[in-house]
Design an enzyme around this catalytic site. Sequence first.
Site, PDB file in Angstrom:
ATOM      1  CD  GLU A 279      -2.148   2.063   1.517  1.00 14.98           C
ATOM      2  OE1 GLU A 279      -1.596   3.343   0.817  1.00 14.98           O
ATOM      3  OE2 GLU A 279      -2.019   2.434   2.675  1.00 14.98           O
ATOM      4  CB  CYS A 313      -1.377   7.161   1.114  1.00 14.61           C
ATOM      5  SG  CYS A 313      -2.642   6.037   2.024  1.00 14.61           S
TER       6      CYS A 313
END
Length: 513
Positions: A279, A313
């Site tokens: 990720e 993010c």
Amino acid sequence: MTILDSEAPAVLIGDLDDTSRAGDERALLASLPTGILIDGVWRASSDGSTFAVTDPSNGLTLLEIADATPEDGEAALAAAHTAQREWARTAPRERAEILRRAFDLVTARADDFALLMTMEMGKPLAEARGEVAYGAEFLRWFSEEASRVSGRYATAPDGKSRLLVTKRPVGPSLFITPWNFPLAMATRKIAPAIAAGCTMVLKPAALTPLTSLLFATVLQEAGLPAGVLNIVQTTRAGAVTGPLIRDPRLKKLSFTGSTGVGTRLIADAAQQVLRVSMELGGNAPLIVFEDADLDQAVEGAMLAKLRNGGEACTAANRLIVHESVLEDFTARLVERMQAHTVARGTAPASKIGPLVDEGTRAKVHELVSDAVAAGATVALGGRAVPGPGWFYEPTVLTGLPADARILHEEIFGPVAPIISFSSEQQAIELANDTDFGLVAYAFTKDLARGLRLSEELDVGMFGLNTGIVSNPAAPFGGVKQSGLGREGGFEGIDEYLETRYVGIADPFAGGAA
């Protein structure tokens, strides 16, 4: 409270209740283990070294904790390897009950977890409490999935054999987690691994390891057997994790962090064809169309941009606004961001805490300065707040040139760059003009347009008329350079399971009994 000037947000560096809260902070820190966790035992690092965990709001040391060595990493993997066989044979219901007890314990200690995250990472207490609820939900979700792992039994199409498909745990896994969501990034990996029957080595971020240490004590209290979870916090990340990635006893690597580090880890993992989940970075567009409900769009932008102070993010990195509503949207956003108080996260008035360290703040200011030098206009903020601590003003930039670095690099701070578009196709092209593909947001009243965007935008997640997409019941992950694999949802446990096929001879080949 100090107001920097009429164009700046309210800035309050100190804590309004430092005196009353200091005792709670000291007591919480005193209750934490300070060692590494190997085979159920908290112990000092093999060379006795330690490192300081600091408060980003003032730079003061919170706690000195053990600094794991490569030898400690090897011992942690050895413990996980030894525990794997018995743990994999543990009844799914037993694993589920451990996770459910952990959920209850984390929920009961929500205030402790929230305060600790605020102290070591900086986010306001209200946001930290939100992370506790979000992170704990992974424990409950995967407690419900543990007993639902299934396979299938079927007759082969030609009728000459039987097909048996089963699932089994991948095996010992290495988790490398980031500093921005200290609890949720751990539970998002640990919970499905426990549910699937995998043992683990966790290396939390050196900037925010304390939450992981507290969480490990909760798992011990919930009944997690020794050796199933091992923790090696360290300032020597590469030296500790590198040998583990090359060790044939390790079967799985899950990393959350920057794309640069992730690509290097993928290359290292390829040497033994190690299964990986990544990720990685994001460069999320947030598109506001001419027909959008502007109140809803501004609220969504505030959530997508300022959650965690922009240190996420999933943060909206580029606000792409239709030219017909550009001025109105910008004015509303500036007004909302200007009202946000910048303060230590424990201050009741705090809406934006400090950035996590000096380097992060310097990078944010570098991107803002580069944009201004290229011709951007500062509609709000644009400055670092004088110390102590690593605070930065909520900032809005307009009139950016297409090649401004800030439109192409992850900001990780409370900075909102706004650009305009004139047509749906142009908005899509601008949104997709990035190597990243984690998440996108769009605001429009046109459902057909929303469905078109869901198919045209190159992302793993899409928020339609909302600024938050993260949900433990949904698969989290991206495409392109934003990563591989998914965390959460029904898909999350599959990352920790292998598929095994057994071919069985036709039981009727010799005639019926």
